[in-house]
Design an enzyme around this catalytic site. Sequence first.
Site, PDB file in Angstrom:
ATOM      1  N   ASP A  27       0.836  -1.199   0.000  1.00  0.00           N
ATOM      2  CA  ASP A  27       0.000   0.000   0.000  1.00  0.00           C
ATOM      3  C   ASP A  27       0.873   1.252   0.000  1.00  0.00           C
ATOM      4  O   ASP A  27       2.089   1.179   0.197  1.00  0.00           O
ATOM      5  CB  ASP A  27      -0.958   0.006   1.200  1.00  0.00           C
ATOM      6  CG  ASP A  27      -0.307  -0.503   2.478  1.00  0.00           C
ATOM      7  OD1 ASP A  27       0.882  -0.194   2.708  1.00  0.00           O
ATOM      8  OD2 ASP A  27      -0.965  -1.207   3.250  1.00  0.00           O
TER       9      ASP A  27
ATOM     10  N   GLU B 187     -10.166  -1.861   5.312  1.00  0.00           N
ATOM     11  CA  GLU B 187     -10.856  -1.724   6.587  1.00  0.00           C
ATOM     12  C   GLU B 187     -12.079  -2.645   6.630  1.00  0.00           C
ATOM     13  O   GLU B 187     -12.513  -3.175   5.602  1.00  0.00           O
ATOM     14  CB  GLU B 187     -11.295  -0.262   6.786  1.00  0.00           C
ATOM     15  CG  GLU B 187     -10.158   0.756   6.783  1.00  0.00           C
ATOM     16  CD  GLU B 187      -9.359   0.781   8.082  1.00  0.00           C
ATOM     17  OE1 GLU B 187      -9.598  -0.069   8.957  1.00  0.00           O
ATOM     18  OE2 GLU B 187      -8.482   1.655   8.211  1.00  0.00           O
TER      19      GLU B 187
ATOM     20  N   ASP C 219      -8.764  -4.289  14.326  1.00  0.00           N
ATOM     21  CA  ASP C 219     -10.115  -4.498  13.801  1.00  0.00           C
ATOM     22  C   ASP C 219     -10.144  -5.555  12.701  1.00  0.00           C
ATOM     23  O   ASP C 219     -11.160  -5.752  12.044  1.00  0.00           O
ATOM     24  CB  ASP C 219     -10.714  -3.188  13.280  1.00  0.00           C
ATOM     25  CG  ASP C 219      -9.865  -2.545  12.187  1.00  0.00           C
ATOM     26  OD1 ASP C 219      -8.829  -3.137  11.795  1.00  0.00           O
ATOM     27  OD2 ASP C 219     -10.234  -1.445  11.721  1.00  0.00           O
TER      28      ASP C 219
ATOM     29  N   HIS D  19      -8.186  -5.583   9.915  1.00  0.00           N
ATOM     30  CA  HIS D  19      -7.877  -5.143   8.555  1.00  0.00           C
ATOM     31  C   HIS D  19      -6.507  -5.665   8.118  1.00  0.00           C
ATOM     32  O   HIS D  19      -5.609  -5.892   8.927  1.00  0.00           O
ATOM     33  CB  HIS D  19      -7.950  -3.616   8.430  1.00  0.00           C
ATOM     34  CG  HIS D  19      -6.809  -2.874   9.032  1.00  0.00           C
ATOM     35  ND1 HIS D  19      -6.900  -2.199  10.238  1.00  0.00           N
ATOM     36  CD2 HIS D  19      -5.539  -2.671   8.608  1.00  0.00           C
ATOM     37  CE1 HIS D  19      -5.752  -1.621  10.513  1.00  0.00           C
ATOM     38  NE2 HIS D  19      -4.890  -1.898   9.539  1.00  0.00           N
TER      39      HIS D  19
END
Length: 261
Positions: free
Chosen positions: A67, A143, A136, A138
Amino acid sequence: MEVVIVPDAKAGGELIAEAMAELIRRKSDALLGVATGSTPLPIYQALAAKVGSGAVDASRTRVAQLDEYVGLPAEHPESYRSVLRREVLEPLGIGMAAFMGPDGTAEDVRAACEAYDKALGDAGGVDLQLLGIGTDGHIGFNEPCSSLASRTRIKTLTEQTRVDNARFFEGDIEQVPHHVITQGIGTILEARHLVLLATGEGKADAVAATVEGPVAAVCPASALQLHPHATVVVDEAAASKLKLADYFRHTYSNKPAWQGI
């Protein structure tokens, strides 16, 4: 999915680095997918030590980015391209000519995303993709509730992610970009081997949801259950919520040594 429980982050780094070294020995021009952040640093340090000792030659190895921030110049010290140059390429003796990444400064970001997705395929695909995991669930910057079939695309960072990343920008959240380009979950799943490293008690719930929960977009990393060769390496703290932890320890301790991970 194989789950390997190790004593600590250093042991996890050594284990994964040896798997990467074995890959490079078999395929000198292997395409390694790399991630940023603090979690994979023990991997890069262990692999660099192997390169430094002559145990493996990574000079022909190729590296692909997971990314990148949108809008940060490539030469900015906190662009992921710069970070990976410092933490991965230079220590392994790999030149920038062997590096692949999306153009975060492109005028047409959508076209840049599509171009990078295509470039990965044209390069023969990623041989081994390193992944971290967020609290979470991800992976990359996918996300919760990201499509499990998603491709490389632009994503908007949550406020909490920008707060977390402000430490890399002199503590100033205003310097943290609002957008990133990330490989999508569908893109990530095309790598031949996925290796996720998670350490610390703060990752325990996410690891349990990834490994033992249902495949669901609310936990993007759970998509690894769909992959034919996915390895999840966790320290004792990150494994603390796994119901099948004893089973995972048993299966790994009785695994043939030649299998690796």
